[in-house]
Design a protein around this motif. Structure first.
Motif, mmCIF file in Angstrom:
data_model
loop_
_atom_site.group_PDB
_atom_site.id
_atom_site.type_symbol
_atom_site.label_atom_id
_atom_site.label_comp_id
_atom_site.label_asym_id
_atom_site.label_seq_id
_atom_site.Cartn_x
_atom_site.Cartn_y
_atom_site.Cartn_z
ATOM 1 N N SER A 169 47.055 86.385 52.066
ATOM 2 C CA SER A 169 46.074 85.308 52.280
ATOM 3 C C SER A 169 44.872 85.488 51.360
ATOM 4 O O SER A 169 44.348 84.510 50.813
ATOM 5 C CB SER A 169 45.629 85.278 53.739
ATOM 6 O OG SER A 169 46.700 84.875 54.560
ATOM 7 N N ASN A 206 52.982 81.519 49.158
ATOM 8 C CA ASN A 206 53.315 80.931 50.453
ATOM 9 C C ASN A 206 54.726 81.287 50.895
ATOM 10 O O ASN A 206 54.970 81.470 52.091
ATOM 11 C CB ASN A 206 53.080 79.422 50.443
ATOM 12 C CG ASN A 206 51.611 79.114 50.623
ATOM 13 O OD1 ASN A 206 51.017 79.468 51.633
ATOM 14 N ND2 ASN A 206 51.002 78.492 49.632
ATOM 15 N N LEU A 207 55.647 81.437 49.962
ATOM 16 C CA LEU A 207 56.989 81.906 50.291
ATOM 17 C C LEU A 207 56.929 83.349 50.807
ATOM 18 O O LEU A 207 57.561 83.687 51.821
ATOM 19 C CB LEU A 207 57.903 81.819 49.060
ATOM 20 C CG LEU A 207 59.314 82.383 49.230
ATOM 21 C CD1 LEU A 207 60.089 81.608 50.298
ATOM 22 C CD2 LEU A 207 60.055 82.349 47.892
ATOM 23 N N TYR A 237 56.070 86.771 57.726
ATOM 24 C CA TYR A 237 55.950 86.296 59.106
ATOM 25 C C TYR A 237 57.303 86.332 59.816
ATOM 26 O O TYR A 237 57.414 86.791 60.955
ATOM 27 C CB TYR A 237 55.354 84.885 59.127
ATOM 28 C CG TYR A 237 55.148 84.351 60.511
ATOM 29 C CD1 TYR A 237 54.086 84.795 61.297
ATOM 30 C CD2 TYR A 237 56.023 83.420 61.056
ATOM 31 C CE1 TYR A 237 53.899 84.317 62.589
ATOM 32 C CE2 TYR A 237 55.846 82.940 62.346
ATOM 33 C CZ TYR A 237 54.783 83.395 63.103
ATOM 34 O OH TYR A 237 54.607 82.933 64.383
ATOM 35 N N LYS A 238 58.343 85.872 59.137
ATOM 36 C CA LYS A 238 59.685 85.875 59.739
ATOM 37 C C LYS A 238 60.179 87.290 60.006
ATOM 38 O O LYS A 238 60.796 87.550 61.043
ATOM 39 C CB LYS A 238 60.662 85.119 58.848
ATOM 40 C CG LYS A 238 60.444 83.625 58.872
ATOM 41 C CD LYS A 238 61.351 82.895 57.894
ATOM 42 C CE LYS A 238 61.012 81.408 57.879
ATOM 43 N NZ LYS A 238 61.690 80.677 56.813
ATOM 44 N N LYS A 277 54.362 84.850 52.210
ATOM 45 C CA LYS A 277 53.733 84.827 53.538
ATOM 46 C C LYS A 277 54.738 84.407 54.609
ATOM 47 O O LYS A 277 54.800 85.009 55.684
ATOM 48 C CB LYS A 277 52.520 83.891 53.542
ATOM 49 C CG LYS A 277 51.323 84.459 52.799
ATOM 50 C CD LYS A 277 50.211 83.446 52.604
ATOM 51 C CE LYS A 277 49.686 82.881 53.871
ATOM 52 N NZ LYS A 277 48.558 81.954 53.649
ATOM 53 N N SER A 278 55.521 83.398 54.322
ATOM 54 C CA SER A 278 56.525 82.923 55.268
ATOM 55 C C SER A 278 57.561 84.005 55.564
ATOM 56 O O SER A 278 57.934 84.230 56.724
ATOM 57 C CB SER A 278 57.198 81.674 54.707
ATOM 58 O OG SER A 278 58.265 81.269 55.517
ATOM 59 N N LYS A 279 58.014 84.694 54.548
ATOM 60 C CA LYS A 279 59.023 85.742 54.726
ATOM 61 C C LYS A 279 58.459 86.933 55.490
ATOM 62 O O LYS A 279 59.158 87.544 56.304
ATOM 63 C CB LYS A 279 59.593 86.167 53.377
ATOM 64 C CG LYS A 279 60.526 85.131 52.774
ATOM 65 C CD LYS A 279 61.090 85.608 51.447
ATOM 66 C CE LYS A 279 62.115 84.638 50.913
ATOM 67 N NZ LYS A 279 63.395 84.735 51.593
ATOM 68 N N SER A 287 52.944 78.535 45.295
ATOM 69 C CA SER A 287 54.265 78.393 45.911
ATOM 70 C C SER A 287 54.862 79.765 46.227
ATOM 71 O O SER A 287 55.404 79.982 47.315
ATOM 72 C CB SER A 287 55.173 77.612 44.965
ATOM 73 O OG SER A 287 56.475 77.551 45.470
#
Length: 117
Positions: free
Chosen positions: A74, A102-103, A109-110, A105-107, A99
């Motif tokens: 972040s 953000n990918l 989090y998952k 960050k998403s990974k 992009s």
């Protein structure tokens, strides 16, 4: 013990770190100890914390290092936005970096969700 090199989030964040180092080499010299240094520390903190977390003994400890990596992601996202707004990076480069971050960050989090189950 986990092998951090097998995690795609580590690979993606390592690649992003290399790209950020390259692009920040073109930042103004007066930013060397300011924005250049800060963005490099933030982006390199992502794969560093994933690596360190992989060396820990429990999912709980690994999860904590993923929290730190997420915070660094972040921070990197904001510093990239600032760099764009200061016209240090071009819009197309910013969009690519944004992009990718953000990918990542998403990974992260998952992966955190998997560890807490």
């Amino acid at each position: 013990m986990r092998d951090f090199k097998k995690y795609d989030i580590w690979q993606l964040s390592h690649e992003l770190t290399l790209e950020v180092y390259k692009i920040t080499s073109g930042f103004p010299k007066e930013e060397l100890f300011g924005l250049t240094s800060q963005i490099r520390r933030a982006v390199s903190s992502i794969p560093t914390n994933i690596s360190e977390g992989c060396g820990r003994n429990s999912d709980k400890e690994f999860n904590q290092f993923l929290n730190i990596a997420l915070g660094s992601a972040s921070e990197t996202e904001y510093l990239l936005t600032l760099s764009k707004d200061l016209n240090y990076i071009e819009l197309n480069n910013f969009e690519t970096f944004n992009s990718k971050i953000n990918l990542i960050k998403s990974k992260i989090y998952k992966l955190k969700l998997v560890l807490t189950k």
